[in-house]
Enzyme design. Structure first.
Site, mmCIF file in Angstrom:
data_model
loop_
_atom_site.group_PDB
_atom_site.id
_atom_site.type_symbol
_atom_site.label_atom_id
_atom_site.label_comp_id
_atom_site.label_asym_id
_atom_site.label_seq_id
_atom_site.Cartn_x
_atom_site.Cartn_y
_atom_site.Cartn_z
ATOM 1 C CD GLU A 241 38.076 37.686 54.640
ATOM 2 O OE1 GLU A 241 39.138 37.165 53.834
ATOM 3 O OE2 GLU A 241 38.319 38.180 55.683
ATOM 4 N N PRO A 242 34.732 34.819 50.422
ATOM 5 C CG PRO A 242 32.810 33.683 49.810
ATOM 6 C CD PRO A 242 33.296 34.518 50.841
ATOM 7 C CB CYS B 139 57.103 42.656 22.860
ATOM 8 S SG CYS B 139 56.250 43.647 21.443
ATOM 9 N N GLY C 41 39.329 31.636 49.325
ATOM 10 C CA GLY C 41 40.278 30.757 48.815
ATOM 11 C C GLY C 41 39.628 29.494 48.018
ATOM 12 C CE1 TYR D 83 42.069 37.606 42.836
ATOM 13 C CE2 TYR D 83 41.018 35.698 42.488
ATOM 14 C CZ TYR D 83 41.160 36.400 43.310
ATOM 15 O OH TYR D 83 41.077 36.637 44.752
ATOM 16 C CE1 TYR E 65 49.325 33.966 40.459
ATOM 17 C CE2 TYR E 65 47.262 33.764 39.144
ATOM 18 C CZ TYR E 65 48.018 34.481 40.289
ATOM 19 O OH TYR E 65 47.276 35.159 40.721
ATOM 20 N NE ARG F 151 40.803 31.254 42.320
ATOM 21 C CZ ARG F 151 42.058 31.621 41.835
ATOM 22 N NH1 ARG F 151 41.847 31.815 40.378
ATOM 23 N NH2 ARG F 151 42.768 32.324 42.419
#
Ligand code: PLP
Length: 429
Positions: A286-287, A356, A249, A384, A329, A289
């Protein structure tokens, strides 16, 4: 433009050289000419540097690093991390298969996720994973049953929901009691006691993961405080927890965020753990990103420049199917020209794809001086990005390249259109 080396903030592996952008020593123009666009480009050096920031931060403590595969699951990326001794955090049977195919060590792999199926549980047990992070009492019983069928004892860790606000985007907040993740703190002791009655389980730890793109220490410390309270309570009731897993995170800089560095985070966590007498307990992290996010970019070509009465649009050959974060996001990622012009015709462009959907944009109101055919780099796209790519609008997914010094390796071929409907069948009348 004078010969210059201009580094982009936060990404020393990408720099302007003689007026044109390079990744390590490879010009992006060359990569576009060779492999076409849209193209994901990663820097091996940047991945390794980010991974080392984590292992250096551990500073000799018992910290086990488990890369969250879902951030970027390309086999080449997994293999770079496996070579550095990292293990993996997986959330599906598919990710388990990737870890094994990339040479990852199943004994260093933890399996998270709210909906593991019998088949996925069996595959993980057969592979010999380090543990399954269990998200409910019913999943616990399911794992016990599958383990019994296989005649094995399943290593489990309970993922608790500490009910803390990670203060990030609601879609990537996972540690609030209203989220679907984890076992509520108040029920955790009861579920741990239940483990003792299930004979094909072995409790090895406690886990939590409160969200993604976290830019402050506070939420981590709040979560850790709850975990420490639980560890004390549970061990008081006779269950020993071999490890503590605090998930991933940690945020990265997309614009002007100033997230803690791994060393700041680990320093703060160990101060608390030492204070609680738990400093010697193996710690899992658990990295995802923070390992790959700033080590990749999405290279795209301007197809059309179009102005309406209201706005200027730069329609590029990448779209929300290639990079979904802005659409999903409203995420902001920097967009820079590969060969910047003099700015004489700079305008505020909405950089959009050809899908579209009006939500199909990569960046809004970006001051750029563009011509059709120019190359743009969407930065901070290593996490991501490709992992969330889809085939919406029957768009083949992009190719991926890993740059290593002056060499560029094609690590994923561009998808062929025919492959997109190869498994489809026209129904007989
Ligand atoms: C997504 C996820 C991670 C990684 O999160 P990042 O924000 O990419 O570091 C770690 N653990 C679990 C359980 C996850 O779901």
């Amino acid at each position: 433009m004078p010969s210059s080396l201009h580094m982009l903030p936060g990404a020393p592996w990408i720099a302007h050289h003689d007026g044109s952008l390079r990744v390590e020593q490879v010009p992006l123009q060359h990569l576009a000419d060779t492999h076409g666009t849209p193209l994901y480009v990663y820097s091996r050096g940047a991945i390794e540097a980010a991974a080392r920031a984590w292992s250096d931060a551990a500073g000799g403590r018992d910290v086990a690093l488990r890369y969250a595969v879902k951030a970027n699951s390309n086999l080449a990326v997994l293999s770079v991390l496996a070579e550095l001794g990292w293990g993996f955090d997986i959330v599906s049977g598919g990710e388990l298969a990737r870890v094994l195919a990339a040479g990852g060590d199943p004994a260093k792999t933890v399996f998270s996720g709210v909906g593991k199926t019998d088949a996925e549980i069996a595959a993980a047990l057969r592979a010999g994973v380090q543990c399954l992070n269990v998200e409910s009492d019913s999943e616990l019983r399911r794992i016990d049953r599958v383990a019994a069928q296989l005649g094995v004892c399943a290593p489990v860790s309970l993922r608790i929901n500490p009910d803390v606000d990670a203060r990030t985007h609601p879609y990537i907040s996972t540690g609030l009691r209203s989220n679907k993740f984890g076992i509520p703190q108040a029920l955790a002791r009861r579920v741990y006691t239940e483990c003792a009655q299930l004979h094909h389980l072995r409790v090895v730890g406690i886990a939590c993961h409160i969200g993604s793109q976290i830019t402050e220490l506070g939420p981590y410390l709040d979560a850790l405080d709850r975990v420490i309270d639980l560890v004390r309570d549970i061990e008081h009731h006779g269950v020993t927890l071999a490890h503590i897993d605090l998930g991933g995170g940690l945020g990265i800089r997309y614009a002007d965020e100033t997230p803690p560095r791994p060393a700041d985070l680990l320093g703060a966590l160990f101060a608390r753990l030492d204070g609680a007498g738990l400093g010697q307990r193996p710690l899992l992290l658990e990295p995802g990103r923070s390992v790959v996010g700033n080590a990749g970019l999405l290279l795209t070509e301007v197809v059309t420049l179009k102005s309406t009465l209201e706005r200027h649009f730069a329609v590029v050959d990448a779209a929300m199917n290639d990079l979904m974060r802005p659409a999903l996001y409203e995420a902001w990622q920097d967009i820079v020209a590969v060969r910047p012009r003099d700015g004489a015709q700079a305008r505020h462009y909405d950089v959009v794809g050809a899908v579209c959907e009006s939500g199909d944009w990569l960046g809004r109101e970006r001051l750029l001086d563009l011509r059709e055919g120019d190359l743009l780099a969407v930065l901070s796209a290593g996490a991501y990005g490709m992992a969330m790519a889809s085939n919406y609008n029957t768009r083949p997914r992009a190719a991926e390249v890993l740059v290593d010094g002056d060499r560029a390796h094609l690590i994923r071929e561009r998808e062929a259109v025919a492959a997109l409907f190869a498994g489809e069948h026209i129904a007989p009348r």
